[in-house]
Design a protein around this motif. Structure first.
Motif, mmCIF file in Angstrom:
data_model
loop_
_atom_site.group_PDB
_atom_site.id
_atom_site.type_symbol
_atom_site.label_atom_id
_atom_site.label_comp_id
_atom_site.label_asym_id
_atom_site.label_seq_id
_atom_site.Cartn_x
_atom_site.Cartn_y
_atom_site.Cartn_z
ATOM 1 N N ARG A 138 0.854 -1.189 0.000
ATOM 2 C CA ARG A 138 0.000 0.000 0.000
ATOM 3 C C ARG A 138 0.895 1.245 0.000
ATOM 4 O O ARG A 138 2.081 1.167 0.335
ATOM 5 C CB ARG A 138 -0.911 -0.016 1.223
ATOM 6 C CG ARG A 138 -1.987 -1.099 1.137
ATOM 7 C CD ARG A 138 -2.747 -1.255 2.437
ATOM 8 N NE ARG A 138 -3.869 -2.174 2.245
ATOM 9 C CZ ARG A 138 -5.134 -1.802 2.093
ATOM 10 N NH1 ARG A 138 -5.442 -0.510 2.127
ATOM 11 N NH2 ARG A 138 -6.091 -2.692 1.913
ATOM 12 N N MET A 166 1.323 3.758 2.027
ATOM 13 C CA MET A 166 2.052 4.044 3.261
ATOM 14 C C MET A 166 3.255 3.122 3.414
ATOM 15 O O MET A 166 4.325 3.555 3.844
ATOM 16 C CB MET A 166 1.141 3.899 4.483
ATOM 17 C CG MET A 166 1.866 4.189 5.800
ATOM 18 S SD MET A 166 0.783 4.231 7.243
ATOM 19 C CE MET A 166 0.178 2.540 7.249
ATOM 20 N N LEU A 210 7.199 4.206 3.826
ATOM 21 C CA LEU A 210 8.011 3.762 4.958
ATOM 22 C C LEU A 210 9.274 3.048 4.476
ATOM 23 O O LEU A 210 10.366 3.241 5.017
ATOM 24 C CB LEU A 210 7.199 2.845 5.869
ATOM 25 C CG LEU A 210 6.100 3.507 6.707
ATOM 26 C CD1 LEU A 210 5.213 2.449 7.355
ATOM 27 C CD2 LEU A 210 6.698 4.411 7.783
ATOM 28 N N ASP A 246 -4.445 -0.019 9.492
ATOM 29 C CA ASP A 246 -3.263 0.744 9.076
ATOM 30 C C ASP A 246 -2.183 0.709 10.152
ATOM 31 O O ASP A 246 -0.990 0.584 9.849
ATOM 32 C CB ASP A 246 -3.644 2.199 8.777
ATOM 33 C CG ASP A 246 -4.385 2.360 7.457
ATOM 34 O OD1 ASP A 246 -4.354 1.411 6.643
ATOM 35 O OD2 ASP A 246 -5.005 3.420 7.255
ATOM 36 N N ALA A 278 1.502 -0.972 9.620
ATOM 37 C CA ALA A 278 2.705 -0.153 9.799
ATOM 38 C C ALA A 278 3.615 -0.757 10.857
ATOM 39 O O ALA A 278 4.845 -0.828 10.675
ATOM 40 C CB ALA A 278 2.313 1.273 10.195
ATOM 41 N N VAL A 317 6.478 10.186 8.199
ATOM 42 C CA VAL A 317 5.722 9.434 7.192
ATOM 43 C C VAL A 317 4.406 8.948 7.773
ATOM 44 O O VAL A 317 3.339 9.031 7.135
ATOM 45 C CB VAL A 317 6.549 8.240 6.655
ATOM 46 C CG1 VAL A 317 5.677 7.301 5.830
ATOM 47 C CG2 VAL A 317 7.722 8.734 5.827
ATOM 48 N N LEU A 318 4.450 8.442 8.991
ATOM 49 C CA LEU A 318 3.223 7.970 9.640
ATOM 50 C C LEU A 318 2.253 9.124 9.894
ATOM 51 O O LEU A 318 1.049 9.020 9.598
ATOM 52 C CB LEU A 318 3.563 7.273 10.955
ATOM 53 C CG LEU A 318 4.327 5.952 10.842
ATOM 54 C CD1 LEU A 318 4.816 5.501 12.212
ATOM 55 C CD2 LEU A 318 3.462 4.868 10.207
ATOM 56 N N GLU A 357 1.979 11.991 8.415
ATOM 57 C CA GLU A 357 1.422 12.524 7.168
ATOM 58 C C GLU A 357 0.252 11.694 6.660
ATOM 59 O O GLU A 357 -0.591 12.190 5.917
ATOM 60 C CB GLU A 357 2.508 12.575 6.093
ATOM 61 C CG GLU A 357 3.551 13.669 6.331
ATOM 62 C CD GLU A 357 4.776 13.488 5.447
ATOM 63 O OE1 GLU A 357 4.763 12.566 4.594
ATOM 64 O OE2 GLU A 357 5.749 14.244 5.617
ATOM 65 N N ARG A 358 0.195 10.429 7.104
ATOM 66 C CA ARG A 358 -0.882 9.534 6.662
ATOM 67 C C ARG A 358 -1.885 9.243 7.772
ATOM 68 O O ARG A 358 -2.667 8.293 7.685
ATOM 69 C CB ARG A 358 -0.275 8.238 6.116
ATOM 70 C CG ARG A 358 0.367 8.488 4.747
ATOM 71 C CD ARG A 358 1.470 7.526 4.413
ATOM 72 N NE ARG A 358 2.031 7.834 3.091
ATOM 73 C CZ ARG A 358 2.920 8.816 2.879
ATOM 74 N NH1 ARG A 358 3.344 9.558 3.874
ATOM 75 N NH2 ARG A 358 3.361 9.058 1.654
#
Length: 391
Positions: free
Chosen positions: A15, A17, A21, A76, A80, A123-124, A126-127
């Motif tokens: 995906r 994300m 990552l 999610d 992650a 990154v996390l 931002e999503r």
């Protein structure tokens, strides 16, 4: 959606994300940290990395959250956490973990600092995924954290199958597809559906056999103990700061060891597989309790005492007394007659496999080949252990 070809799971779909990552430095670093560290000195094909293992854990977590039909936010977070779960490992993974714990006071599963200080956290965020919640999940906490770090987690499912594949042994082969399809959420916790006691037992059997043949192989243990002593010397001598040490790759650590005179010999021995040998190799029931699972300071004191009795350099003696074996899988919950119960309470195999794990436990004393006989005799005296030579 990006697709990656994997040697174990065939095609893995990423995906957006996950793609983001993976493109960070902490994740790319895992390409240069071997999954099985010094086991490669026993099984030459065991050159797979923590990067590909992380992809495998992500893949299994993705299958699990789809099977459980979880809400998007929770799914999610679990995906992650599965992907970044090993980002906190130091060079050579578990083989340097204790040195890192002694100097930084943290375990590799404690990654709050890494998410806060690197681009992983941004990154996390931002999503819309909370980095603190991801860190808690990596440590087995929070809603369904046991999917990533628990008795029968997706981490274990991937490494057993992947490590068996790359070493060439058949013992780690488990039916992870059946395990994932058996997952249920019961009272907010993860459990296996009714009728899956044998499914859970299979993972426990697999890890017991992998411990005996792969993870606790004496050559890997000797090399790991040598690496630990060399790493400690680097840190004590302030050659590299602990924070920097924890972020080295395998090759960077070997290069640093080679450049420091007090550790250069150990580095050369590891590179060239000129390892110490077993001077003493004792069963659990032959070792006095006071010498089982001893702490690092006591271990070093005993090494110096053995060396003094043997009249050899203290650096020529390494004592290796592992912790008593444990079976995390036995804590897994399995539904039996409609009620979730611990596997240990329902499986007669658990007690037998615990006894098997205790049977393969060994205390080791290692030394260069030229010093084996005096070290064996001295270790037998100091540790009050039968002095029969190791095989």
């Amino acid at each position: 959606m990006t697709t990656i070809k994997d040697s174990v799971h065939d095609y893995i779909e990423l995906r957006p994300m996950a793609e983001a990552l993976l493109d960070t430095e902490p994740m790319q670093r895992l390409r240069y940290v071997r999954q099985l560290s010094t086991v490669q000195l026993v099984y030459p094909s065991a050159n797979h990395t923590r990067f590909e293992h992380s992809l495998g854990v992500y893949h299994l977590a993705s299958r699990a959250v789809e099977h459980l039909d979880l809400e998007d936010d929770l799914a999610d977070r679990l995906r992650a956490a599965a992907l970044v779960h090993d980002a906190g490992h130091g060079p050579f993974g578990h083989q340097t973990e204790r040195a890192i714990e002694r100097h930084l006071g943290r375990h590799h599963d404690e990654i709050e600092w890494l998410l806060a200080e690197t681009e992983l956290g941004s990154v996390l965020e931002e999503r819309g995924v909370d980095p603190d919640a991801v860190a808690a999940t990596v440590d087995g906490r929070g809603p369904l954290g046991e999917l990533v770090s628990g008795g029968l987690d997706v981490d274990r499912m991937d490494y057993l199958v992947r490590d068996a594949h790359h070493t060439g042994v058949p013992y780690g082969t488990i039916d992870h597809g059946r395990l994932i399809r058996a997952f249920r959420v019961v009272d907010g916790d993860l459990a296996l559906a009714d009728g899956n006691v044998a499914t859970a037992e299979s993972a426990l059997i697999a890890r017991t056999l992998m411990n005996a043949t792969v993870y606790r192989h004496h050559v890997s243990r000797i090399a790991g103990a040598m690496l630990d002593r060399a790493s400690e010397r680097l840190l004590v001598d302030d050659v590299v700061a602990p924070d920097r040490f924890a972020r080295l790759t395998d090759e960077e650590l070997l290069a640093t060891l080679s450049d420091h005179e007090p550790t250069a010999d150990l580095a050369a021995r590891l590179r060239e597989r000129r390892l110490y040998k077993r001077a003493l190799w004792a069963r659990r029931d032959a070792v006095p309790e006071e010498f089982v699972a001893i702490d690092y300071g006591r271990t070093r004191d005993l090494e110096r005492e053995i060396a003094a009795v043997a009249d050899v350099d203290p650096a020529a003696v390494i004592l290796d007394s592992p912790d008593d074996p444990s079976s995390p899988e036995s804590r897994a919950r399995v539904v039996v007659d409609g009620e979730p119960q611990r596997l240990a309470d329902r499986s007669p195999l658990v007690a037998g496999l615990d006894a098997c794990a205790r049977e393969i436990w060994r205390l080791g004393v290692y030394a260069p080949p030229s010093h084996l006989e005096p070290v064996r005799e001295a270790a037998a005296t100091v540790l009050e252990v039968d002095g029969d030579p190791a095989p």
